[in-house]
Structure formats: structure tokens, C-alpha cells
Write an enzyme that holds these catalytic residues in place. Structure first.
Site, short mmCIF file in Angstrom:
data_model
loop_
_atom_site.label_atom_id
_atom_site.label_comp_id
_atom_site.label_asym_id
_atom_site.label_seq_id
_atom_site.Cartn_x
_atom_site.Cartn_y
_atom_site.Cartn_z
N LYS A 79 74.23 40.44 42.14
CA LYS A 79 72.77 40.26 42.21
C LYS A 79 72.08 41.61 42.08
O LYS A 79 72.55 42.61 42.64
CB LYS A 79 72.44 39.61 43.56
CG LYS A 79 70.99 39.21 43.75
CD LYS A 79 70.82 38.48 45.10
CE LYS A 79 69.40 38.06 45.36
NZ LYS A 79 69.24 37.37 46.66
N SER A 154 66.71 33.00 46.33
CA SER A 154 66.45 34.02 45.34
C SER A 154 67.67 34.38 44.48
O SER A 154 67.51 34.95 43.40
CB SER A 154 65.92 35.29 46.02
OG SER A 154 66.91 35.85 46.85
N SER A 178 68.97 32.30 50.50
CA SER A 178 69.05 32.71 49.10
C SER A 178 70.41 32.63 48.44
O SER A 178 70.50 32.71 47.21
CB SER A 178 68.52 34.13 48.94
OG SER A 178 67.12 34.07 48.81
N1 GLN Z 1 63.39 31.47 50.11
C1 GLN Z 1 63.33 32.33 51.24
C2 GLN Z 1 62.18 33.31 51.09
O1 GLN Z 1 61.47 33.20 50.16
C3 GLN Z 1 64.64 33.03 51.44
C4 GLN Z 1 64.85 34.21 50.57
C5 GLN Z 1 66.15 34.91 50.82
O2 GLN Z 1 67.06 34.39 51.46
N2 GLN Z 1 66.25 36.11 50.31
O3 GLN Z 1 61.99 34.17 51.87
#
Ligand code: GLN
Length: 486
Positions: A79, A154, A178
Site C-alpha cells: 500500500k 482505504s 481499511s
Molecule cells: N473508512 C475508515 C475511515 O475513513 C477507516 C479507514 C482506515 O482504516 N484507514 O476512516
């Protein structure tokens, strides 16, 4: 079956028996990438030349009879919020579009030490803030099961490369879901490890008390193999990493479910959760019952507070972590500024996208004097209560089974105008980070539109083995289906 469709474990056997070479395998996955990447758009950058050179080195070592680790020679994507020395690490943000780290994240060093072959860096929501990859400032990633749909986020790029056959393995990060939600949306396996068990040195911080790096793969066994590479204390570089014995999870995989107690929290199956998703997860519980597990209905009464607690804590920490991007030290700098304050304001306004700015504003607000006690302090207290809620549940059960997300992958553009609706999609995953627990997601079916449904197993602190055992049991009972989409 083509090489790009196989699991890392299968590929590992082929490499060890010298039926294939790592160079051959690496060429095969890059050929696959050339075929599908126009549609999927999962990689921000790839480096085929470096990957082939690395693969050739591993092949030489193998030919010389050197003892290699099980994943040596296997391609893997990382990532793009995880630092790779000499290779741009963008966080999918205009702020870091040209940032080239001069050091590797600890996990990247570990991948290198174990002989994995890094193929490239994957797309994400800007600074890992989002649930669909649509917040990436650089590109759109599409779900390999249906390119009109989002891959989740994400870590959507990491999920999509695995689902599309572009690599058998990927590394993601999980602050509030994420790794798990994109795994669910793309029909792959993802593990969010216990907080503190994987070094975060070199992971560009979003919310430091919640962030965790973890594996994404095509099978539970593969996730265990990769988790074994990633885990471990890093006392020199990450003071939150926990010094303890990290036994091999893969070596101790045991799919015997007899007498294992699996909890179904009633709060996760009610209103707001799509009926097809609930049904698939409840059907999975029946599979477990058939394997000899005991299914226990339970309650996690504080679940409804998890979402506001998460968005207060994560935004507060984000506002502080992202203060370093000021246009002075590194990252984007505005072309023209009148004075220092103007330089800060313009650099940050021009380079951060709307969602990142929203989180910074929300976080600054909840930390400001006058509101700190009302929001931030309360959220911290509530965090302790959520931990206690889980601790009580784990007195009754070994693992907890829930949906990963209220819906399957939705269409691109469907939720971009409504941030609150987007946040609601995180309802099933955030409490796991709030409590610092491990969570495993794996496919458990498809909805009527043939989009994957993922189930989530939550374990007690350091309970990764229990999760992977239960995950393997389910996978063995139901079979691996549709390993590679498109
Ligand atoms: N979807 C969640 C957010 O927008 C989690 C994001 C993540 O785990 N990095 O914060």
C-alpha cells in the site's frame, strides 16, 4: 490454472520443487497486470525491472541450495502509505506525490529479508481516509468483480490487485477497517492484527492509536504465512510494538472447530445491515455449527457508540499527525505565498483533498479548548467502556462472528456526495480498532448481483491463532471460490 490464479502456498510449493522459478512467476503476474490494469487501476506505481532483478536473485539463492523462507520468490504489492526507500510513497495525495523516502518501513525490510518480490505500490484513499478509494487524489480503482463498483477502502488497491490476479499477496493498513472492508468488497482475505504486534515504523501515520499494518491474500493459509513475516516487536523504531514471543501462526493452524464457542452479537444483524449480507454470515454460523462449534448469541451493547468514538479519536489524531505537512519541510509547497502563514495555508489548502481537510477540521475542533472535555475526553472514556464490553464477551466465547460491512461493494460515485453515509459503512469494523483487537475477514458468499460478501471474525487481544484456525475451518468446509475475478 494459470500461475496468476494460484495461492501463495501453492506457488511456494512450485518454487520449492523448482517446477517454476520466481522470474517466471514474476513475469506471469506482470503479464496479468498488463492485461487488466487499465480496467482495475490498482497500482499507483510498479517496478517490473526491480522485481525481476530481485526474483533472479532469489532463484540464484535457491539454485545454490540456500535455505529460503516459505514466501521467498513470491510477488507482493505494498500500500502506498508504507515507505519504500528510493520509491515514491504518495499516500495518494497531492501533498506527497513526489515524496521519495530515504528509508524502508520495518515491514518492507522484513519482506525483503524473507525474499518476497515487491511489485509496486497500491492505491488508497488519500492518507487512508475513506472507504472506497474514491478519495485518492491520483486515480480511480475499480472492483475486479465488477468495474462499475468501488473496491472498498482505504486499502482498495491492495485488495484489488489480489482479487484481479495481479499479485497473490499484498500489504494493507487498517485504522478503522481499511484492510477488512476492501477484503470483503473484493472477495479476498484480510487480517487486521492486534494493535502493537506489527511495527508501524515507516507507515505514514493517520491515527496512531488505531493504525495497524496487516496481510491481504487469497486464502487464510496465505494470510497466516504473510502475518508471520510482518509480525514482531521493533523496539528500536516503534515504541508501541509489543515485545513478546511471536510463534508461527502458520505452523499452528488447526481447523478443528469442536467445542469452539462462536459469538453472534445481536447488534450486528439488525437494522441497517443488508438482508443478503446478514443471511450469508448467519449461514456461515451454521457451517460452524455443523463443524462442531457452539454458537452463542450475545450482546455488545455499546456497539452503537463505536462510530462517533472512532471519528472523534481518529480525526483528532489525524489533525495532529498531519500538522507536519506544512509546505516547509517536505511535500507540496505552494508556488506563491505572501508570508509564512500564507505559505502554510495555501500549501495545505492546495494539496489536501476535501476529505482530509474535513478530518483535520473535525479533529482540530474536538481538541480545541472548550470542546476537548466534551468530545475528545469523553470519546477516550467511551473507548475504555468498549474494551470492557469486548472483554466481557470473550469470557463467554472464543471468537465473534459478524458482517464486515452493511452492504456489498456499491457503485462508483454512489456515496461520494454524502460523507455521513460513507462513514456509516464503517459501523462493523471500527470497534475492533478502538479495542485494539485482531479481526479476520474472508469471503462467505455473493449477493444477487454477484458481488462478494465478507464475514468478520473478531478475537481477543493476541487471538490471531484462534481467528485463523476458524477461518481455515470455514475455508476447508466451503472451498475456495472464484479466487481471481475478471
Ligand atoms: N473508512 C475508515 C475511515 O475513513 C477507516 C479507514 C482506515 O482504516 N484507514 O476512516
Amino acid at each position: 490454472m494459470e500461475l496468476y490464479q494460484k495461492t501463495a502456498s501453492e506457488l511456494s510449493s512450485l518454487l520449492q520443487s523448482k517446477e517454476i522459478s520466481s522470474v517466471e512467476l514474476t513475469k506471469a503476474v506482470f503479464a496479468r497486470t498488463a492485461q487488466v490494469e487499465d480496467t482495475v487501476g490498482a497500482y499507483i506505481s510498479t517496478d517490473e525491472e526491480a522485481a525481476l532483478a530481485r526474483a533472479a536473485q532469489i532463484d540464484e539463492k535457491r539454485a545454490a541450495g540456500e535455505e529460503l523462507s516459505p514466501l521467498a520468490g513470491i510477488p507482493i504489492a505494498v500500500k502506498d502509505n508504507i515507505c519504500t526507500k528510493g520509491t515514491a510513497t504518495t499516500c495518494a495525495s497531492k501533498m506527497l506525490e513526489n515524496f521519495v523516502p530515504f528509508y524502508n518501513a520495518t515491514v518492507v525490510d522484513k519482506l525483503n529479508e524473507e525474499g518476497l518480490v515487491i511489485t509496486g505500490k497500491t492505491n488508497l484513499d488519500e492518507f487512508a481516509m475513506g472507504s472506497s478509494c474514491e478519495n485518492s487524489a491520483l486515480q480511480t480503482t475499480r472492483n475486479p468483480h465488477n468495474p462499475a463498483h468501488v473496491p472498498g477502502g482505504s486499502s482498495g488497491g491492495s485488495a484489488a490487485v489480489v482479487a484481479a490476479g495481479e499479485t497473490p499477496l499484498a500489504v494493507g493498513s487498517d485504522t478503522g477497517g481499511s484492510i477488512r472492508q476492501p477484503a470483503s468488497f473484493c472477495g479476498v482475505v484480510g487480517l487486521k492484527p492486534t494493535y502493537g504486534t506489527v511495527s508501524r515504523y515507516g507507515l505514514i501515520a493517520f491515527a496512531s492509536s488505531l493504525d495497524q499494518i496487516g496481510p491481504m491474500a487469497r486464502s487464510v493459509e496465505d494470510a497466516a504465512l504473510l502475518a508471520d513475516v510482518l509480525r514482531g516487536a521493533d523496539p528500536m523504531h516503534d515504541s508501541t510494538s509489543i515485545p513478546r514471543e511471536y510463534d508461527s501462526l502458520h505452523a499452528k493452524l488447526d481447523p478443528d472447530m469442536k467445542g469452539v464457542r462462536i459469538g453472534l452479537p445481536k447488534e450486528y444483524f439488525g437494522e441497517g445491515i443488508d438482508a443478503e449480507v446478514s443471511k450469508a454470515v448467519l449461514d456461515a454460523a451454521e457451517v460452524y455449527r455443523g463443524l462442531g462449534a457452539e454458537i452463542v448469541e450475545l450482546s455488545l451493547p455499546l456497539s452503537k457508540y463505536a462510530l462517533p468514538i472512532y471519528y472523534i479519536l481518529s480525526s483528532a489524531e489525524a489533525s495532529s499527525n498531519l500538522a507536519r505537512f506544512d509546505g516547509v519541510k517536505y511535500g507540496y509547497r505552494t508556488q506563491k505565498a505572501d508570508d509564512l502563514i500564507d505559505l502554510y495555508v495555501k500549501s495545505r489548502s492546495e494539496a489536501f483533498g476535501p476529505e482530509v481537510q474535513r478530518r483535520i477540521m473535525l479533529g482540530t475542533y474536538v481538541l480545541s479548548s472548550g470542546y476537548y472535555d466534551a468530545y475528545y475526553k469523553k470519546a477516550r472514556a467511551a473507548q475504555r467502556a468498549i474494551r470492557a464490553d469486548y472483554a466481557k464477551a470473550f469470557e463467554q466465547v472464543d471468537v465473534i462472528l459478524t458482517p464486515t460491512a452493511p452492504t456489498t461493494a456499491y457503485q462508483i460515485g454512489e456515496k461520494t456526495d454524502d460523507p455521513l453515509q460513507m462513514y456509516m459503512g464503517d459501523i462493523c469494523t471500527v470497534s475492533v480498532n478502538i479495542a485494539g483487537l485482531p479481526g479476520l475477514v474472508q469471503p462467505c458468499g455473493f449477493d444477487s448481483g454477484r458481488m462478494p460478501i465478507g464475514m468478520q471474525l473478531i478475537g481477543p487481544r493476541f487471538g490471531e491463532q484462534k481467528l485463523l484456525n476458524a477461518g481455515l475451518a470455514f475455508e476447508r468446509a466451503t472451498g475456495l471460490t472464484d479466487l481471481v475475478a475478471l
